[in-house]
Design a protein around this motif. Structure first.
Motif, PDB file in Angstrom:
ATOM      1  N   VAL A 231      -4.832  -1.944  -2.088  1.00 48.46           N
ATOM      2  CA  VAL A 231      -3.749  -2.912  -1.852  1.00 48.46           C
ATOM      3  C   VAL A 231      -3.410  -3.618  -3.159  1.00 48.46           C
ATOM      4  CG1 VAL A 231      -3.145  -5.103  -0.746  1.00 48.46           C
ATOM      5  CG2 VAL A 231      -4.286  -3.316   0.576  1.00 48.46           C
ATOM      6  N   HIS A 232      -2.135  -3.631  -3.477  1.00 43.27           N
ATOM      7  CA  HIS A 232      -1.633  -4.486  -4.546  1.00 43.27           C
ATOM      8  C   HIS A 232      -1.091  -5.747  -3.875  1.00 43.27           C
ATOM      9  CE1 HIS A 232      -1.904  -0.763  -6.783  1.00 43.27           C
ATOM     10  NE2 HIS A 232      -1.569  -1.380  -7.915  1.00 43.27           N
TER      11      HIS A 232
ATOM     12  N   THR B 226       0.852  -1.194   0.000  1.00 41.97           N
ATOM     13  CA  THR B 226       0.000   0.000   0.000  1.00 41.97           C
ATOM     14  C   THR B 226       0.882   1.237   0.000  1.00 41.97           C
ATOM     15  OG1 THR B 226      -1.945  -0.980   1.081  1.00 41.97           O
ATOM     16  CG2 THR B 226      -1.598   1.365   1.396  1.00 41.97           C
ATOM     17  N   LEU B 227       0.546   2.185  -0.853  1.00 42.45           N
ATOM     18  CA  LEU B 227       1.247   3.466  -0.900  1.00 42.45           C
ATOM     19  C   LEU B 227       0.451   4.483  -0.100  1.00 42.45           C
ATOM     20  CD1 LEU B 227       3.690   4.958  -2.216  1.00 42.45           C
ATOM     21  CD2 LEU B 227       2.131   5.613  -4.074  1.00 42.45           C
ATOM     22  N   PHE B 228       1.087   5.091   0.902  1.00 42.40           N
ATOM     23  CA  PHE B 228       0.404   6.042   1.776  1.00 42.40           C
ATOM     24  C   PHE B 228       1.350   7.191   2.103  1.00 42.40           C
ATOM     25  CE2 PHE B 228      -0.776   7.163   6.307  1.00 42.40           C
ATOM     26  CZ  PHE B 228      -1.869   7.942   5.955  1.00 42.40           C
ATOM     27  N   ARG B 229       0.921   8.395   1.738  1.00 42.05           N
ATOM     28  CA  ARG B 229       1.724   9.610   1.975  1.00 42.05           C
ATOM     29  C   ARG B 229       3.136   9.469   1.410  1.00 42.05           C
ATOM     30  NH1 ARG B 229      -0.248  13.176   6.028  1.00 42.05           N
ATOM     31  NH2 ARG B 229       1.873  13.584   6.780  1.00 42.05           N
ATOM     32  N   GLY B 230       3.223   8.848   0.249  1.00 38.78           N
ATOM     33  CA  GLY B 230       4.495   8.767  -0.448  1.00 38.78           C
ATOM     34  C   GLY B 230       5.384   7.613  -0.054  1.00 38.78           C
TER      35      GLY B 230
ATOM     36  N   VAL C  61       2.759   0.232  -8.114  1.00 37.88           N
ATOM     37  CA  VAL C  61       1.857   0.845  -7.130  1.00 37.88           C
ATOM     38  C   VAL C  61       1.933   2.359  -7.249  1.00 37.88           C
ATOM     39  CG1 VAL C  61       1.220   0.981  -4.701  1.00 37.88           C
ATOM     40  CG2 VAL C  61       2.211  -1.128  -5.610  1.00 37.88           C
ATOM     41  N   ARG C  62       0.904   2.947  -7.812  1.00 34.12           N
ATOM     42  CA  ARG C  62       0.895   4.387  -8.070  1.00 34.12           C
ATOM     43  C   ARG C  62      -0.156   5.148  -7.259  1.00 34.12           C
ATOM     44  NH1 ARG C  62       5.632   6.036 -10.100  1.00 34.12           N
ATOM     45  NH2 ARG C  62       6.206   4.981 -12.031  1.00 34.12           N
TER      46      ARG C  62
ATOM     47  N   PHE D 263      10.145  -2.927  -9.045  1.00 34.26           N
ATOM     48  CA  PHE D 263       8.928  -3.417  -9.690  1.00 34.26           C
ATOM     49  C   PHE D 263       7.687  -2.937  -8.950  1.00 34.26           C
ATOM     50  CE2 PHE D 263       6.011  -7.246 -10.211  1.00 34.26           C
ATOM     51  CZ  PHE D 263       5.576  -6.901 -11.486  1.00 34.26           C
ATOM     52  N   VAL D 264       7.698  -3.089  -7.641  1.00 32.96           N
ATOM     53  CA  VAL D 264       6.539  -2.683  -6.835  1.00 32.96           C
ATOM     54  C   VAL D 264       6.324  -1.174  -6.920  1.00 32.96           C
ATOM     55  CG1 VAL D 264       5.579  -2.590  -4.512  1.00 32.96           C
ATOM     56  CG2 VAL D 264       6.767  -4.646  -5.284  1.00 32.96           C
TER      57      VAL D 264
END
Length: 418
Positions: free
Chosen positions: A382-383, A186-190, A374-375, A369-370
Motif C-alpha cells: 500500500v502506498h 494498491t496496484l492489483f492485476r494492472g 505505484v509500480r 502522480f499516483v
C-alpha cells in the motif's frame, strides 16, 4: 434554475469527448508540479522503503491547475447495487427510490422522527471498497469480456477503481482549508485501487460531535424521505423509519484524460417521468442547506457549498440537484432546482471563487502522480498518500500492514477463472 422548486427539464449535460474550457479566464501554464518534499506525513509509521521518487510530492497550489478543462467523457452506467436495512449487498436495484415533486410551499419538519424512527448506520465499521469489490466479482465475466480483445488492457479494462466520494475529495482539495485526507493505493492485476483511510482529526471530530450536530446530519436523510417514493406509483411516506444502512449505488465508467475510471456512488433517487432519460441522467441528488437571507449568505453558498455539490454530481453525470432550504428549527421554507451544467455560471461573478477546471485538472494530475509512483503490483503493498491543507501531497510505502484493504476473498475471486 427554477426559483420556486418547479420541475425544470435538464439541458444537455455538457459532457463532451473532447477538451472544453469551463472558465473563460483560465491561465494556461505548464509549471513543474512534482517537487521535492522533506516533510512526509508525520503520523505514519516508518515507511517500508524509499525509492528514487519517494522524496517527491504533488503541489496543490491552485494556480498550477488553471489550464484548459481536461477531457472528461460522458459517464456511462455499467451497473448498480443495493444495500438493505442490515447493510447486506445485493447485485440489483431493489433500493432505488423515485422522486416526487415537492409542493410549492413545503411543510417539511426535518426534526420529525429523529428520536423514535431513526436507525443510524454504525460509522465505526470501515467498509473500505468492499461493496464495490463485491459488485466487481458479481459482474466479473461481463467486465472481462468487454476487454478480452484488448490484450494490453488491465484485467478489468480500467486504470482506477474507487468510490465517487474519494474522487470528490480530490476535486475539492485545491480549495479545502480545514480537512486533510489519507488515501491508500494498491496496484492489483494492472488496476489501481484507491481507498480512504480515516485521519486522526476526522476520528476526533466524529467522537466529539454534539447532539445538535448529530440531529442536523439526520435532517438531510429526512428531507429525502419527504421527496422519495419506493415505487413508480407510490407517494412518499414521511411517517416511516429513516434507516441510513439502506442505499442504492450506481456504478459508472468514464475517462479523465488518459485515466479510465470505474467508481460507485450512492444515488438519492431517480426521475419517474415516462420520458426520463437513461441512467445516470435520470438520477437526482437531494440536498439541504440553511435558508439564504443576505447577499453574504448567498455568496458563501456559492463559494463553499456549491463546490462540493457540483463535484459530487458532476463526476457520475447526475444532471440536477433539488435543494431544500431550512430554518434553524429544521423547517423547510423552500426548495430550488439547480442544474449542474449551470453552476459554473452561478459562481462566475464571485470574487476569487473556485473554478471547475482547477478541480478537474488537480484530480487528473493526482491520478497521474499516483500511477507514476505505484509500480509494484501486489495486494500486500500500500502506498499511503496524505495531504493537509496548505501542504503538498506526500506518501509513504507499507507492506503487509494494517493499511492493506483488498480482502483475500477478492484477491482469490479475481484469480478464479469463474
Amino acid at each position: 434554475m427554477d426559483q420556486h422548486g418547479r420541475k425544470v427539464n435538464p439541458p444537455p449535460s455538457g459532457y463532451k469527448n473532447h477538451r472544453r474550457n469551463m472558465d473563460n479566464d483560465t491561465l494556461s501554464v505548464n509549471p513543474k508540479r512534482f517537487r521535492p518534499s522533506h516533510s512526509p506525513h508525520r503520523a505514519d509509521p516508518a515507511p517500508l522503503s524509499s525509492s528514487a521518487s519517494s522524496c517527491r510530492a504533488l503541489s496543490t497550489r491552485r494556480q498550477l491547475y488553471e489550464k484548459p478543462f481536461p477531457v472528461y467523457k460522458q459517464p456511462v452506467e455499467v451497473g448498480s447495487f443495493s444495500l438493505d436495512s442490515e447493510r447486506r449487498f445485493f447485485n440489483d436495484a431493489r433500493q432505488i427510490r423515485y422522486f416526487v415533486e415537492p409542493p410549492s410551499r413545503p411543510d417539511f419538519n426535518l426534526r420529525d422522527g429523529y428520536k423514535d424512527r431513526f436507525v443510524k448506520r454504525d460509522d465505526s465499521i470501515k467498509e473500505k471498497l468492499d461493496h464495490i469489490l463485491r459488485w466487481i466479482l458479481a459482474n466479473k465475466s461481463k467486465l472481462e469480456s468487454r476487454v478480452a480483445a484488448a490484450s494490453s488492457s488491465p484485467a478489468l479494462g480500467v486504470d482506477v477503481v474507487t468510490w465517487r466520494g474519494h474522487l470528490t475529495k480530490l476535486l475539492t482539495t485545491p480549495y479545502e482549508t480545514r480537512e486533510g485526507w489519507l488515501l491508500a493505493a494498491t496496484l492489483f492485476r494492472g488496476t489501481l485501487y484507491l481507498s480512504e483511510v480515516e485521519t486522526e482529526a476526522s476520528r476526533r471530530d466524529t467522537e466529539n460531535r454534539t447532539e445538535r450536530h448529530q440531529e442536523m446530519m439526520y435532517w438531510g436523510y429526512k428531507f429525502e424521505q419527504y421527496l422519495c417514493a419506493e415505487d413508480m406509483k407510490a407517494s412518499p411516506d414521511p411517517g416511516g423509519v429513516v434507516n441510513t444502512n439502506e442505499a442504492f449505488c450506481t456504478v459508472v465508467q468514464t475517462k479523465l484524460a488518459d485515466h479510465k475510471l470505474l467508481f460507485s456512488g450512492e444515488v438519492d433517487c431517480r426521475d419517474r417521468g415516462p420520458k426520463s432519460p437513461a441512467a445516470p441522467a435520470c438520477y437526482i441528488e437531494l440536498k439541504t442547506s440553511a435558508e439564504i437571507c443576505t447577499p453574504k449568505q448567498r455568496s458563501n453558498f456559492h463559494r463553499f457549498k456549491l463546490l462540493k455539490w457540483w463535484a459530487q454530481s458532476f463526476l457520475p453525470g447526475v444532471p440536477r440537484i433539488v435543494a431544500g432550504f431550512r430554518d434553524p428549527d429544521g423547517l423547510v421554507v423552500g426548495t430550488e432546482t439547480i442544474q449542474i451544467s449551470q453552476i459554473s455560471h452561478l459562481i462566475k461573478n464571485e470574487y476569487n471563487c473556485w473554478k471547475p477546471t482547477v478541480c478537474m485538472n488537480f484530480c487528473c494530475e493526482f491520478l497521474s502522480f499516483v500511477r507514476t509512483v505505484v509500480r509494484e503490483d501486489s495486494p500486500r503493498v500500500v502506498h499511503l498518500f496524505s495531504w493537509d491543507p496548505h501542504q503538498d501531497v506526500t506518501y509513504t510505502v507499507h507492506r503487509d500492514s494494517s493499511y492493506c484493504f483488498l480482502p483475500p476473498w477478492y484477491v482469490e475471486g479475481m484469480a478464479s477463472p469463474h
